[in-house]
Design a protein around this motif. Structure first.
Motif, PDB file in Angstrom:
ATOM      1  N   GLY A 204       5.725  26.096  43.450  1.00  0.00           N
ATOM      2  CA  GLY A 204       6.589  26.413  44.598  1.00  0.00           C
ATOM      3  C   GLY A 204       7.377  25.565  45.153  1.00  0.00           C
ATOM      4  N   SER A 205       7.685  24.588  44.515  1.00  0.00           N
ATOM      5  CA  SER A 205       8.718  23.652  45.038  1.00  0.00           C
ATOM      6  C   SER A 205      10.187  23.995  44.917  1.00  0.00           C
ATOM      7  CB  SER A 205       8.403  22.042  44.651  1.00  0.00           C
ATOM      8  OG  SER A 205       8.261  22.001  43.220  1.00  0.00           O
ATOM      9  N   LEU A 206      10.414  25.055  44.160  1.00  0.00           N
ATOM     10  CA  LEU A 206      11.735  25.741  44.215  1.00  0.00           C
ATOM     11  C   LEU A 206      11.173  27.064  44.229  1.00  0.00           C
ATOM     12  CD1 LEU A 206      14.945  25.021  42.192  1.00  0.00           C
ATOM     13  CD2 LEU A 206      14.100  27.521  42.708  1.00  0.00           C
ATOM     14  N   ARG A 207      12.065  27.732  45.582  1.00  0.00           N
ATOM     15  CA  ARG A 207      11.822  29.318  45.602  1.00  0.00           C
ATOM     16  C   ARG A 207      13.035  29.899  45.950  1.00  0.00           C
ATOM     17  NH1 ARG A 207       7.628  26.754  48.988  1.00  0.00           N
ATOM     18  NH2 ARG A 207       8.315  27.488  50.877  1.00  0.00           N
ATOM     19  N   CYS A 208      13.208  31.067  45.528  1.00  0.00           N
ATOM     20  CA  CYS A 208      14.497  31.974  45.626  1.00  0.00           C
ATOM     21  C   CYS A 208      14.124  33.303  46.352  1.00  0.00           C
ATOM     22  CB  CYS A 208      15.223  31.975  44.166  1.00  0.00           C
ATOM     23  SG  CYS A 208      16.557  33.050  44.393  1.00  0.00           S
ATOM     24  N   ASP A 209      15.148  33.443  47.317  1.00  0.00           N
ATOM     25  CA  ASP A 209      15.350  35.090  47.697  1.00  0.00           C
ATOM     26  C   ASP A 209      16.559  35.467  47.318  1.00  0.00           C
ATOM     27  OD1 ASP A 209      13.005  34.225  49.187  1.00  0.00           O
ATOM     28  OD2 ASP A 209      13.776  33.847  50.869  1.00  0.00           O
ATOM     29  N   ALA A 210      16.782  36.683  46.844  1.00  0.00           N
ATOM     30  CA  ALA A 210      17.917  37.115  46.305  1.00  0.00           C
ATOM     31  C   ALA A 210      18.345  38.365  46.964  1.00  0.00           C
ATOM     32  CB  ALA A 210      17.738  37.580  44.838  1.00  0.00           C
ATOM     33  N   ASN A 211      19.535  38.208  47.467  1.00  0.00           N
ATOM     34  CA  ASN A 211      20.084  39.403  48.500  1.00  0.00           C
ATOM     35  C   ASN A 211      21.261  39.944  47.382  1.00  0.00           C
ATOM     36  OD1 ASN A 211      19.545  38.439  51.386  1.00  0.00           O
ATOM     37  ND2 ASN A 211      19.875  36.517  50.416  1.00  0.00           N
ATOM     38  N   VAL A 212      21.108  41.399  47.563  1.00  0.00           N
ATOM     39  CA  VAL A 212      21.958  42.365  46.728  1.00  0.00           C
ATOM     40  C   VAL A 212      22.241  43.496  47.331  1.00  0.00           C
ATOM     41  CG1 VAL A 212      20.140  42.962  45.306  1.00  0.00           C
ATOM     42  CG2 VAL A 212      22.236  42.935  44.380  1.00  0.00           C
ATOM     43  N   SER A 213      23.804  43.687  46.995  1.00  0.00           N
ATOM     44  CA  SER A 213      24.156  44.863  47.452  1.00  0.00           C
ATOM     45  C   SER A 213      25.108  45.583  46.201  1.00  0.00           C
ATOM     46  CB  SER A 213      24.951  44.826  49.023  1.00  0.00           C
ATOM     47  OG  SER A 213      26.031  43.968  48.489  1.00  0.00           O
ATOM     48  N   VAL A 214      25.452  46.675  46.326  1.00  0.00           N
ATOM     49  CA  VAL A 214      26.583  47.185  45.642  1.00  0.00           C
ATOM     50  C   VAL A 214      27.636  48.077  46.287  1.00  0.00           C
ATOM     51  CG1 VAL A 214      25.033  47.545  43.562  1.00  0.00           C
ATOM     52  CG2 VAL A 214      25.425  49.605  45.157  1.00  0.00           C
ATOM     53  N   ARG A 215      28.914  47.886  45.624  1.00  0.00           N
ATOM     54  CA  ARG A 215      30.029  48.580  46.506  1.00  0.00           C
ATOM     55  C   ARG A 215      30.712  49.409  45.613  1.00  0.00           C
ATOM     56  NH1 ARG A 215      33.770  43.403  48.114  1.00  0.00           N
ATOM     57  NH2 ARG A 215      33.647  42.636  46.171  1.00  0.00           N
ATOM     58  N   PRO A 216      31.686  50.416  45.782  1.00  0.00           N
ATOM     59  CA  PRO A 216      32.470  51.112  44.600  1.00  0.00           C
ATOM     60  C   PRO A 216      33.361  50.078  44.322  1.00  0.00           C
ATOM     61  CG  PRO A 216      32.187  52.614  46.514  1.00  0.00           C
ATOM     62  CD  PRO A 216      31.393  51.355  46.806  1.00  0.00           C
ATOM     63  N   ARG A 217      33.547  49.879  42.974  1.00  0.00           N
ATOM     64  CA  ARG A 217      34.646  48.999  42.634  1.00  0.00           C
ATOM     65  C   ARG A 217      36.116  49.303  43.129  1.00  0.00           C
ATOM     66  NH1 ARG A 217      33.141  45.552  38.561  1.00  0.00           N
ATOM     67  NH2 ARG A 217      31.221  46.055  37.781  1.00  0.00           N
ATOM     68  N   GLY A 218      36.667  48.167  43.671  1.00  0.00           N
ATOM     69  CA  GLY A 218      37.912  48.247  44.574  1.00  0.00           C
ATOM     70  C   GLY A 218      37.697  48.603  45.958  1.00  0.00           C
ATOM     71  N   GLN A 219      36.432  48.605  46.468  1.00  0.00           N
ATOM     72  CA  GLN A 219      36.144  48.633  47.861  1.00  0.00           C
ATOM     73  C   GLN A 219      36.346  47.313  48.287  1.00  0.00           C
ATOM     74  OE1 GLN A 219      33.126  51.320  49.666  1.00  0.00           O
ATOM     75  NE2 GLN A 219      32.492  49.584  50.281  1.00  0.00           N
ATOM     76  N   GLU A 220      36.630  46.838  49.406  1.00  0.00           N
ATOM     77  CA  GLU A 220      36.478  45.470  49.931  1.00  0.00           C
ATOM     78  C   GLU A 220      35.199  45.069  50.622  1.00  0.00           C
ATOM     79  OE1 GLU A 220      39.332  42.611  52.353  1.00  0.00           O
ATOM     80  OE2 GLU A 220      40.344  44.064  51.414  1.00  0.00           O
ATOM     81  N   LYS A 221      34.905  46.318  51.438  1.00  0.00           N
ATOM     82  CA  LYS A 221      33.737  46.070  52.436  1.00  0.00           C
ATOM     83  C   LYS A 221      32.379  46.026  51.432  1.00  0.00           C
ATOM     84  CE  LYS A 221      31.945  48.341  56.620  1.00  0.00           C
ATOM     85  NZ  LYS A 221      30.779  48.937  56.092  1.00  0.00           N
TER      86      LYS A 221
END
Ligand code: ADP
Ligand code: ZN
Ligand code: MG
Length: 491
Positions: A204-221
């Motif tokens: 446990g001396s290195l731990r990772c939380d992963a944030n992820v989202s998806v967007r339609p290709r070409g969309q900026e937001k």
């Protein structure tokens, strides 16, 4: 719940956006704000005191070594270190947090605006931004398993309370699970080189939380993200992201919308499941820690700390590729750990020809280790042994065939090279007339090749050298043999 297979066409319509939050425990002897030992594996609740237990009236004192390590990490990650940063209280209730708050940093973190470079499938590197590196203390551990009454009770081990952490937050610059894997691999390597953490994920001396989202290709937001918590290997981070990307696409494709939430990775079925809706920063009621002064990093401290930074992996590989004429892959092998790279280079510099040391190590010894499934540390042949081989080859005292025969013995008997060489002292034919006799026979037996050579195909010399070497059972002195073969063919 496994996701139904999504067609590649649908997958390709979306672009994933990923940002990683990595916590690393710093390798200090004592904790962040008290003198308790910072050590994994002690008996439960033995490394505690009024400060890290949060008893009334106990006051924190900042560990200077923790600041040095966090600063080193910040510099290694190309961050700008603030002259003045602020410790803040992050308030929440949890049984493994007896104080009821964690000392962290909030709007004025130790360092910001960093980056690391990761290799991509097209040969160029990609720069992933690092938003911030801040210091905080770890919480204790709840033990849910392993006791006879675990079905009805949870136990607490507060040894980890107050362990110094650096939290490293990436920009949402990562676009694929593979890139996330590379980012983590490079980050860990840099932190190991900097010597600030052992980065041991099992402990446990290195731990990772992963944030992820998806967007339609070409969309900026950006789309709405989910955060996957506490995934305990880089491979699982990649798998959790792959799963989560498909899950989100499926939600959107079926007309729903992704919820902002915290999810947990389940390694047993390779899926993520919802843990809780995501808390907002204001839920933590952050405020400046009243028991600690602002953290001041002076220009002198910063330049002193910068001097302690070793050459970092990427730069070291570039230099070693040039210095030892290595392939990129070989450079990675030699720099896999700083300690190994140091041992290699210290040895190579004592050799007549450092490049040959790399060569023998990688292709001869490395090849044998790989075939046997052994690690470098399990090699019977020491670095000094490899230097000896390289020097003997360089001086023409052994042929490469003899080297191979001697290595066979080393690996068969588990002996180092020097011992085997001393005992077997392979014979060498250095008598020119004996060699000339063998060369004459070979030339007579291969008229076609002689013709080719004389028609201009000079590389044919190698054929004759090889033939005579074999005829001499690998005992011909290589330098002398080369010279005599050329002379005979030309003559
Ligand atoms: P929060 O306020 O929810 O903690 P932050 O803005 O602090 O979110 O970002 C936390 C992590 O999530 C960072 O690594 C950041 O790069 C990443 N991130 C932020 N927004 C997104 C998004 N829409 N999709 C994927 N990752 C994101
Ligand atoms: Zn303590
Ligand atoms: Mg945040």
């Amino acid at each position: 719940m496994p996701v139904a297979a999504i067609s590649p066409d649908v997958l390709a319509k979306y672009e994933p956006v990923i940002g990683l939050e990595v916590h690393v425990q710093l390798l200090t002897a004592t904790k962040m704000f008290c003198g308790c030992a910072n050590r994994f594996g002690a008996d439960p609740n033995t490394n505690t005191c009024p400060v890290c237990l949060g008893l009334p009236g106990a006051l924190p004192v900042t560990n200077a070594k923790a600041i040095e390590f966090a600063t080193l990490a910040s510099l290694a990650l190309n961050c700008q270190v603030r002259e003045r940063s602020i410790f803040a209280r992050k308030n929440y209730f949890y049984p493994d947090l007896p104080k009821g708050y964690q000392i962290s940093q909030y709007d004025k973190p130790l360092a910001e605006h960093g980056w690391i470079e990761v290799p991509t499938s097209s040969k160029t590197n990609k720069r992933i931004g690092i938003t911030r590196l801040h210091m905080e203390e770890d919480a204790g551990k709840s033990l849910h398993d392993g006791f006879s009454d675990s079905a009805t009770r949870t136990y607490l081990d507060l040894n980890r309370c107050g362990t110094p952490l650096a939290e490293i937050v990436s920009e949402p610059d990562i676009r694929t699970p593979d890139e996330a894997f590379e980012y983590l691999t490079r980050l860990k390597e840099i932190l190991l080189y900097a010597g600030v953490s052992d980065c041991n994920m099992e402990e446990g001396s290195l731990r990772c939380d992963a944030n992820v989202s998806v967007r339609p290709r070409g969309q900026e937001k950006f789309g709405t993200k989910a955060e996957v918590k506490n995934v305990n290997s880089f491979k699982f981070v990649r798998a959790a992201l792959e799963y989560e990307i498909e899950r989100q696409i499926e939600v959107i494709e079926s007309g729903g919308s992704v919820k902002q939430e915290t999810r947990l990775w389940n390694a047993n079925d390779g899926s993520t499941y919802s843990m809780r809706s995501k808390e907002q920063a204001h839920d933590y009621r952050y405020f400046p820690e009243p028991d600690l002064p602002p953290l001041i990093v002076s220009a002198e401290f910063l330049s002193e700390t910068r001097k302690k930074l070793p050459e970092l992996p990427e730069a070291r590989r570039a230099r070693m590729i040039a210095e030892y004429e290595l392939s990129v892959q070989d450079a990675h092998t030699l720099t896999a750990s700083r300690e190994f790279a140091d041992r290699f280079e210290a040895a190579a510099r004592t050799a007549r020809n450092p490049r040959r040391v790399a060569n023998v190590l990688l292709s001869e010894v490395g090849g044998r280790l790989k075939a046997l499934g052994l690690e470098q540390e399990q090699s019977p042949v020491s670095m000094a042994g490899i230097v000896l081989v390289a020097d003997l080859l360089d001086e023409g005292k052994i042929s490469s065939k003899q080297m191979k025969q001697l290595f066979d013995v080393c690996f068969e008997k588990g002996e180092d090279f020097a011992a085997v060489y001393e005992r077997e002292k392979p014979e060498q034919i250095t008598d020119a007339s004996a060699l000339e006799k063998l060369i004459d026979e070979t030339i007579a037996a291969n008229p076609k090749q002689v013709e080719q050579y004389r028609a201009g195909k000079k590389t044919m010399a190698g054929f004759f050298v090889g033939q005579v070497m074999r005829a001499s059972k690998g005992q011909a002195n290589p330098a002398l043999l080369n010279e005599l073969v050329t002379r005979k063919l030309e003559g």
